[in-house]
Design an enzyme around this catalytic site. Structure first.
Site, PDB file in Angstrom:
ATOM      1  CB  SER A  53      16.570   2.650  -2.801  1.00 34.73           C
ATOM      2  OG  SER A  53      15.657   1.771  -2.493  1.00 34.73           O
TER       3      SER A  53
HETATM    4  N1  SAH Z   1      12.369   3.256   0.173  1.00 38.76           N
HETATM    5  C1  SAH Z   1      13.324   2.550   1.133  1.00 38.76           C
HETATM    6  C2  SAH Z   1      13.524   1.266   0.531  1.00 38.76           C
HETATM    7  C3  SAH Z   1      14.160   0.268   1.690  1.00 38.76           C
HETATM    8  S1  SAH Z   1      14.468  -1.279   1.320  1.00 38.76           S
HETATM    9  C4  SAH Z   1      14.675   3.556   1.432  1.00 38.76           C
HETATM   10  O1  SAH Z   1      14.991   4.078   0.402  1.00 38.76           O
HETATM   11  O2  SAH Z   1      15.207   3.378   2.403  1.00 38.76           O
HETATM   12  C5  SAH Z   1      12.781  -2.217   1.354  1.00 38.76           C
HETATM   13  C6  SAH Z   1      12.066  -1.875   2.572  1.00 38.76           C
HETATM   14  O3  SAH Z   1      10.660  -2.735   2.228  1.00 38.76           O
HETATM   15  C7  SAH Z   1      12.859  -2.510   3.681  1.00 38.76           C
HETATM   16  O4  SAH Z   1      12.619  -1.625   4.623  1.00 38.76           O
HETATM   17  C8  SAH Z   1      11.812  -3.705   3.987  1.00 38.76           C
HETATM   18  O5  SAH Z   1      11.622  -4.275   5.405  1.00 38.76           O
HETATM   19  C9  SAH Z   1      10.581  -3.460   3.498  1.00 38.76           C
HETATM   20  N2  SAH Z   1       9.498  -4.408   3.139  1.00 38.76           N
HETATM   21  C10 SAH Z   1       9.930  -5.688   2.629  1.00 38.76           C
HETATM   22  N3  SAH Z   1       8.947  -6.570   2.500  1.00 38.76           N
HETATM   23  C11 SAH Z   1       7.795  -5.710   2.829  1.00 38.76           C
HETATM   24  C12 SAH Z   1       6.281  -5.944   2.621  1.00 38.76           C
HETATM   25  N4  SAH Z   1       5.792  -7.286   2.426  1.00 38.76           N
HETATM   26  N5  SAH Z   1       5.736  -4.997   3.003  1.00 38.76           N
HETATM   27  C13 SAH Z   1       5.780  -3.683   3.482  1.00 38.76           C
HETATM   28  N6  SAH Z   1       7.184  -3.465   3.484  1.00 38.76           N
HETATM   29  C14 SAH Z   1       8.114  -4.362   3.078  1.00 38.76           C
END
Ligand code: SAH
Length: 213
Positions: free
Chosen positions: A64
């Site tokens: 993010s």
């Molecule tokens: N906080 C993280 C954001 C990553 S993007 C960072 O800054 O790196 C969002 C993440 O949510 C991805 O890794 C994706 O695989 C995960 N995600 C998507 N749907 C999800 C679900 N239903 N349950 C858990 N994680 C999920």
């Protein structure tokens, strides 16, 4: 990859950029200054690690944007000892920010590649969540509930209702809701049956996905 004084300088600059964009919490800005974001990204993107931008990580996901991480953390008013559920571990950067502020963190990721990678990496640089969970964030983590705070870091097409029931009274759920673009939405549990809702502006996240069958 190492952490150098040059990286430290870039982090201080990034914190100033975030402050100019409205982030005012000293503890949040302190975490941004401290955490080596470049280590959370593929080495090819290292030069960009301290720009206020999201970047690709593994499995078609993104780390993010720092402003978004700082904004979500500030809204949740994270305090030492808070029990927090994070949905969407991804690179683990947001997880590290929560841990840096003294929270006890349970974090869920549904993509196995990222779950594996980040659960090995984070402890190596000294960040230890209470639990890494491979699973579907729509369901939350009923076994460990209730939580002081729940943070969703993927865009939910609709409110994952199970999460509301896993908040303590007085607890906060922060979740970006919508397709394509999302409205950052804060729910505060006022009593076992009452929730206050606040809409905090537009953001853009990768979509929250349903568990694969
Ligand atoms: N906080 C993280 C954001 C990553 S993007 C960072 O800054 O790196 C969002 C993440 O949510 C991805 O890794 C994706 O695989 C995960 N995600 C998507 N749907 C999800 C679900 N239903 N349950 C858990 N994680 C999920």
């Amino acid at each position: 990859m190492r952490d150098t004084t040059k990286h430290k300088g870039l982090r201080n600059q990034l914190a100033s950029v975030l402050e100019a964009k409205g982030i005012s919490s000293d503890t949040v800005l302190g975490a941004i200054k401290k955490i080596p974001r470049h280590l959370f990204m593929d080495s090819g993107f290292e030069a960009h690690a301290y720009q206020d931008k999201p970047f690709p990580i593994a499995a078609d996901q993104t780390i993010s944007q720092p402003y978004t991480v700082a904004f979500q953390t500030e809204v949740l008013e994270v305090k030492p000892g808070d029990k927090i559920l994070e949905i969407g571990t991804g690179s683990g950067y947001q997880t590290a920010v929560l841990l840096e502020l003294g929270a006890t963190v349970f974090t869920i990721e549904r993509q196995h590649e990222l779950f594996k990678k980040t659960s090995l990496f984070l402890p190596k640089i000294g960040y230890k969540p209470k639990r890494f969970v491979f699973g579907d964030g729509y369901k939350g983590l009923p076994k460990e509930a209730p939580f002081d705070k729940i943070i969703v870091t993927a865009g939910a097409p609709e409110l994952p209702k199970a999460l509301l029931g896993q908040l303590k009274v007085g607890g906060k759920l922060l979740v970006p809701i919508g397709d394509g673009a999302q409205v950052m939405t804060l729910f505060i549990r006022k009593s076992p049956v009452e929730f206050e809702k606040h809409e905090l502006g537009d953001f853009r996240f990768v979509p929250m996905l349903r568990e694969k069958n």
